[in-house]
Scaffold this motif. Sequence first.
Motif, PDB file in Angstrom:
ATOM      1  N   ALA A 189     -12.802  21.949-143.429  1.00 45.74           N
ATOM      2  CA  ALA A 189     -13.109  22.812-144.577  1.00 45.74           C
ATOM      3  C   ALA A 189     -11.926  23.679-144.985  1.00 45.74           C
ATOM      4  O   ALA A 189     -12.039  24.483-145.914  1.00 45.74           O
ATOM      5  N   GLY A 190     -10.805  23.522-144.280  1.00 44.14           N
ATOM      6  CA  GLY A 190      -9.590  24.235-144.672  1.00 44.14           C
ATOM      7  C   GLY A 190      -9.277  25.486-143.886  1.00 44.14           C
ATOM      8  O   GLY A 190      -8.350  26.225-144.238  1.00 44.14           O
ATOM      9  N   ALA A 191     -10.006  25.739-142.807  1.00 45.94           N
ATOM     10  CA  ALA A 191      -9.806  26.968-142.042  1.00 45.94           C
ATOM     11  C   ALA A 191      -8.811  26.763-140.900  1.00 45.94           C
ATOM     12  O   ALA A 191      -8.669  25.654-140.365  1.00 45.94           O
ATOM     13  N   SER A 192      -8.150  27.839-140.520  1.00 43.63           N
ATOM     14  CA  SER A 192      -7.388  27.845-139.264  1.00 43.63           C
ATOM     15  C   SER A 192      -8.352  28.233-138.141  1.00 43.63           C
ATOM     16  O   SER A 192      -9.241  29.067-138.327  1.00 43.63           O
ATOM     17  N   VAL A 193      -8.198  27.602-136.988  1.00 43.74           N
ATOM     18  CA  VAL A 193      -9.195  27.729-135.924  1.00 43.74           C
ATOM     19  C   VAL A 193      -8.511  27.889-134.574  1.00 43.74           C
ATOM     20  O   VAL A 193      -7.444  27.320-134.332  1.00 43.74           O
ATOM     21  N   VAL A 194      -9.151  28.643-133.688  1.00 41.78           N
ATOM     22  CA  VAL A 194      -8.780  28.661-132.284  1.00 41.78           C
ATOM     23  C   VAL A 194     -10.071  28.539-131.475  1.00 41.78           C
ATOM     24  O   VAL A 194     -11.107  29.080-131.851  1.00 41.78           O
ATOM     25  N   VAL A 195      -9.989  27.785-130.378  1.00 39.93           N
ATOM     26  CA  VAL A 195     -11.135  27.602-129.493  1.00 39.93           C
ATOM     27  C   VAL A 195     -10.825  28.289-128.172  1.00 39.93           C
ATOM     28  O   VAL A 195      -9.774  28.043-127.559  1.00 39.93           O
ATOM     29  N   LEU A 196     -11.739  29.150-127.726  1.00 39.82           N
ATOM     30  CA  LEU A 196     -11.557  29.911-126.493  1.00 39.82           C
ATOM     31  C   LEU A 196     -12.585  29.458-125.459  1.00 39.82           C
ATOM     32  O   LEU A 196     -13.793  29.490-125.721  1.00 39.82           O
ATOM     33  N   GLU A 197     -12.126  29.053-124.297  1.00 41.17           N
ATOM     34  CA  GLU A 197     -13.003  28.530-123.240  1.00 41.17           C
ATOM     35  C   GLU A 197     -12.744  29.291-121.945  1.00 41.17           C
ATOM     36  O   GLU A 197     -11.603  29.359-121.477  1.00 41.17           O
ATOM     37  N   LYS A 198     -13.793  29.850-121.364  1.00 41.59           N
ATOM     38  CA  LYS A 198     -13.604  30.651-120.154  1.00 41.59           C
ATOM     39  C   LYS A 198     -13.345  29.810-118.911  1.00 41.59           C
ATOM     40  O   LYS A 198     -12.728  30.287-117.952  1.00 41.59           O
ATOM     41  N   ALA A 199     -13.815  28.567-118.907  1.00 40.16           N
ATOM     42  CA  ALA A 199     -13.635  27.704-117.744  1.00 40.16           C
ATOM     43  C   ALA A 199     -12.227  27.118-117.709  1.00 40.16           C
ATOM     44  O   ALA A 199     -11.428  27.314-118.629  1.00 40.16           O
ATOM     45  N   GLU A 200     -11.957  26.355-116.648  1.00 33.56           N
ATOM     46  CA  GLU A 200     -10.618  25.791-116.503  1.00 33.56           C
ATOM     47  C   GLU A 200     -10.406  24.547-117.341  1.00 33.56           C
ATOM     48  O   GLU A 200      -9.286  24.055-117.464  1.00 33.56           O
ATOM     49  N   HIS A 201     -11.496  23.998-117.886  1.00 32.57           N
ATOM     50  CA  HIS A 201     -11.356  22.821-118.734  1.00 32.57           C
ATOM     51  C   HIS A 201     -12.506  22.788-119.739  1.00 32.57           C
ATOM     52  O   HIS A 201     -13.549  23.434-119.559  1.00 32.57           O
ATOM     53  N   ALA A 202     -12.328  22.030-120.803  1.00 34.42           N
ATOM     54  CA  ALA A 202     -13.363  21.884-121.822  1.00 34.42           C
ATOM     55  C   ALA A 202     -14.475  20.977-121.310  1.00 34.42           C
ATOM     56  O   ALA A 202     -14.305  20.254-120.328  1.00 34.42           O
ATOM     57  N   GLY A 203     -15.627  21.044-121.975  1.00 39.80           N
ATOM     58  CA  GLY A 203     -16.695  20.103-121.646  1.00 39.80           C
ATOM     59  C   GLY A 203     -18.077  20.684-121.600  1.00 39.80           C
ATOM     60  O   GLY A 203     -18.987  20.209-122.253  1.00 39.80           O
ATOM     61  N   GLY A 204     -18.270  21.741-120.788  1.00 44.35           N
ATOM     62  CA  GLY A 204     -19.592  22.331-120.671  1.00 44.35           C
ATOM     63  C   GLY A 204     -20.657  21.311-120.302  1.00 44.35           C
ATOM     64  O   GLY A 204     -20.393  20.315-119.620  1.00 44.35           O
ATOM     65  N   ASN A 205     -21.867  21.527-120.775  1.00 49.10           N
ATOM     66  CA  ASN A 205     -22.957  20.603-120.475  1.00 49.10           C
ATOM     67  C   ASN A 205     -22.782  19.250-121.148  1.00 49.10           C
ATOM     68  O   ASN A 205     -23.327  18.246-120.691  1.00 49.10           O
TER      69      ASN A 205
END
Length: 452
Positions: free
Chosen positions: A25-41
């Motif tokens: 949609a044209g936005a700048s984004v950052v993803v913040l994850e508290k764990a040591e790697h992405a994935g979750g459930n």
Amino acid sequence: MTDVDVIVVGAGGGGLTAALAAHDAGASVVVLEKAEHAGGNTALSTGSVPGAGTRFQAAAGIDDSAARLATDLLAQSGSHDADDLARLLAAGSAGLVEWLIDTHGVDLRLITDYKHVGHSVPRLHAPPSRKGRDLVADLLGAVRATDTEVLVHTPVAALLYDEGRVTGVRVSGPRSGTYEITSHAVVLAGNGFAANRALLREWAPAIAGFEYFGAHGSTGESLQWALDLGARLGNPTAYQGYAAVAYPHGSITSWTTVEMGGVLVNGAGRRFGDESRGYSGYADAVLGTPGPWHVVFDTKIRDYVASHEEEFAELVAMGGARECASVEELATFCGVSPSALSTTLASAATVASGDDKDEWGRTDWGFGPLHAPYVAVRSVPGLFHTQGGLLVDGHARPTTDTGPIPGLYAVGGVATGISGHTGGAGYSSGNGLLAALGLGHLAGTHAGSLLR
């Protein structure tokens, strides 16, 4: 002046999908994850995403529609606090699956060999391995291909709120340090509260005693931030359980083994209900009867499922599915009376052959009666994720008594689930990922569109 247009809190399937949609949609984004790697459930799931009316179904000759999916979901769940959300997610499901595949190269394939719990036609789209970690890998690769940063070891401690809207987040952790990031929008994608025993006792005490097998990061703090701003909680006592987690291996015993004709037996060597209620709905039945518990099927079912599902094949390779040449050998492995188990299997074979009615009401027996050699998996019931969360509008914004909270979005386990008002019986296969990815797509698209 803001640091970034959209902040996504949590790098599971919902958060990564929200990041992709916001970027599109044209936005700048950052993803913040508290764990040591992405994935979750998402990484712990089978990666199955319901899509109703996709071109892949059409190519396979499967007649489906959003209306049919919505009807199936609500038939399984009954009416609950998010009926309209179930219809909305069903309406967007085909477009979601095709967008992930066509625009972002996510490898999803239509599963045609079974329908699974809650679905009247085959409509689950999953990685070839049927492993959620491969879905996460594809989503993470797609996000990184957009030059969006995904920062792990970066726990969010609080929302920033100013003049009636969310304006960013405060990060604070031993590796990240403490700092603030400002934004036009924040997407909460940190999953539910199943790993927080205090919140389970407060909001869903009936399941506080379940052993938890989901992601450790599902601790519910993001729900509390939104509740402090006046957001409302929906379906708090609903959950997704699993009736047969292989013990001590910790991986799920594929429910396809049951759908193809397998049964669950308790510590007395007897069945104790209608297993076709589904892996989530049957979890409380397992917990309500004495163990140890075993899933019993035969080598035909074992070989069929292992050829289609990599995780189950790994369980077999690890020795988690014991082959037994006779009922007597099976009874010894299960630690039950041979006569009781023989009676149980003979009765199941009779009803599976159509010669009698099942006392528990089961009518679907897959391949039919079980035959020696038999296979058994020792199992325990478990909790995988909560289905209660923040009530959201059609753009995935948490709502208060007076309307949505400006600048804030909630997806996946943070938002109210679509699996019923209470308990685990309302869960249809893929509901968790439909809500995570579907709401992620809605949230990211709307958050990005605000900048135009």
